[in-house]
Design an enzyme around this catalytic site. Sequence first.
Site, PDB file in Angstrom:
ATOM      1  N   HIS A 211       0.854  -1.188   0.000  1.00  0.00           N
ATOM      2  CA  HIS A 211       0.000   0.000   0.000  1.00  0.00           C
ATOM      3  C   HIS A 211       0.892   1.240   0.000  1.00  0.00           C
ATOM      4  O   HIS A 211       0.858   2.064   0.914  1.00  0.00           O
ATOM      5  CB  HIS A 211      -0.951  -0.010   1.192  1.00  0.00           C
ATOM      6  CG  HIS A 211      -2.030  -1.038   1.069  1.00  0.00           C
ATOM      7  ND1 HIS A 211      -3.189  -0.812   0.373  1.00  0.00           N
ATOM      8  CD2 HIS A 211      -2.116  -2.308   1.529  1.00  0.00           C
ATOM      9  CE1 HIS A 211      -3.961  -1.888   0.415  1.00  0.00           C
ATOM     10  NE2 HIS A 211      -3.325  -2.820   1.109  1.00  0.00           N
ATOM     11  N   ASP A 294      -5.755 -13.312   0.743  1.00  0.00           N
ATOM     12  CA  ASP A 294      -6.310 -11.998   1.092  1.00  0.00           C
ATOM     13  C   ASP A 294      -7.822 -12.121   1.263  1.00  0.00           C
ATOM     14  O   ASP A 294      -8.588 -11.218   0.928  1.00  0.00           O
ATOM     15  CB  ASP A 294      -5.968 -10.952   0.033  1.00  0.00           C
ATOM     16  CG  ASP A 294      -6.155  -9.518   0.530  1.00  0.00           C
ATOM     17  OD1 ASP A 294      -6.174  -9.319   1.766  1.00  0.00           O
ATOM     18  OD2 ASP A 294      -6.289  -8.602  -0.304  1.00  0.00           O
ATOM     19  N   SER A 329     -11.710  -5.215  -2.793  1.00  0.00           N
ATOM     20  CA  SER A 329     -11.615  -5.326  -1.339  1.00  0.00           C
ATOM     21  C   SER A 329     -11.368  -6.774  -0.949  1.00  0.00           C
ATOM     22  O   SER A 329     -12.255  -7.468  -0.455  1.00  0.00           O
ATOM     23  CB  SER A 329     -12.901  -4.810  -0.692  1.00  0.00           C
ATOM     24  OG  SER A 329     -12.832  -4.902   0.708  1.00  0.00           O
TER      25      SER A 329
END
Length: 532
Positions: A211, A294, A329
């Site tokens: 990120h 994830d 997401s």
Amino acid sequence: MRNGQGAARAPVLQFTNCRILRGRRLLREDLWVRGGRILDPERLFFEERLVADEQRDCGGCILAPGFIDVQMNGGFGVDFSQATEDVGSGVALVARKILSHGVTSFCPTLVTSPPEVYHKVLPQIPVKSGGPHGAGVLGVHLEGPFISREKRGAHPEAHLRTFEANAFHDVLATYGPLDNVRIVTLAPELDRSHEVIQALTARGICVSLGHSVADLRVAEEAVQSGATFITHLFNAMLPFHHRDPGIVGLLTSDQLPPGRHIFYGMISDGTHTNPAALRIAHRAHPQGLVLVTDAVPALGLGNGRHTLGQQEVEVNGLTAYVAGTKTLSGSIAPMDVCVRHFLQATGCSVESALEAASLHPAQLLGLEKHKGTLDFGADAGQGPMWGPGQPGDGSSWGAGDRVRMGTRVGSPPHPGGLTWPPASVWPPFPIRPGSLASETKPDKGLLGPCSSTPMAESLVSRASLMCAGLGHPVQVVAQALVSPPALGGSPAPASGSQPTSDPDFVVLDDSLHVRATYISGELVWQVEEAKQ
């Protein structure tokens, strides 16, 4: 009693008629296990003078180490980033569920949250050994809040933080005690990040870069300070550029400290990373690739709105977005699906695909002597079993085959294991791209992801419809490009096809099965209660 030992001695279990993954090769050897440890049979025979108490015929399957998932945000309705009074029961539920997908160890992952969430949740997720009750917990992965605003992805902007003057003190104030923490993802371009990286690694915590808008020079400096991992490569970072490849450039950098090995996570779910990108990364640095899911709390729950920490997530088909946006997401694909997709997308060996989900994450965490391997003395766990043909060899289940938990009916079950292909059926003709649709009863719904992989040039081995984790009746319809061929014949155009009454059956668990029928050019799959 054998060799004068008492009855309390743990029994010796011998797995026969199998290939085991050891030393990066598939070997035709038996596997010997006692008390959760893999045995050296020569020492057992010649020093202890013992033989097996029980033998299990594996039917020619591959025995592999248990998968390790170092980035999992939740699943089956459990959100690890929610500050509940009983976080432990949710972790235990997920640990139990992921065993059926071959995962025997994992790192529960918390996304960016306010400090009070970390203070309440972290003490409730201690490191815990795995077993028949569920996968082991290796420690928590903290993804955020010390990340880039520009590349925050699904992380809530309101809770992002930077490092203040006393950087590591700020980390402790945010997270609280770090006793249960194994991995921290941060953006290395943040001021004072190198001070934090050094402090975390000095405490045995793995630092991951992600990120982030860091360029290659900043990323290399972070590795020189102690960082060893990259969080979901290609996602939430600057794209590769030939003048400055950014964090991606670490895969081939010549500026890393001598002996330092960089690992990188990849989400191989068919959504987050294009197959060409998977191939580029794998060919550039195959030894560092770590498959991660994830996975979000919506894993196993199907379409609708769910949570991810402080955000609301909307699942539509195979994709999870931050509600009201097109921001990805997390994933809803379990690890076994990611391994299959990685194998197919990269064309790598079976050994490489399995090690990317077992040995490599174990090496990342310094656990390779005990996990991610079937070497003598390693944890036996309850790793996956693949068979009867190895993945990718072109074999498929035939019409009329019945499969229970991924194993042909009649073959010996393997506790907690999987075979190839678990919860999947291979249609005998291509599926029209974009034609997949599902219909569910409003009061029941879809409990798992379904995806089609249309490959018009292939009739069997490359076209697939995969339904993982289905839990309630659901009908899936895909338009066929050609009709099913008659036995021994050639496929005919779909327009003139005739229905056939020959279904394929696959048992997903003890109470459900899938029926596939071909009707006027359409492939119809029905998941329903199995008749016992």
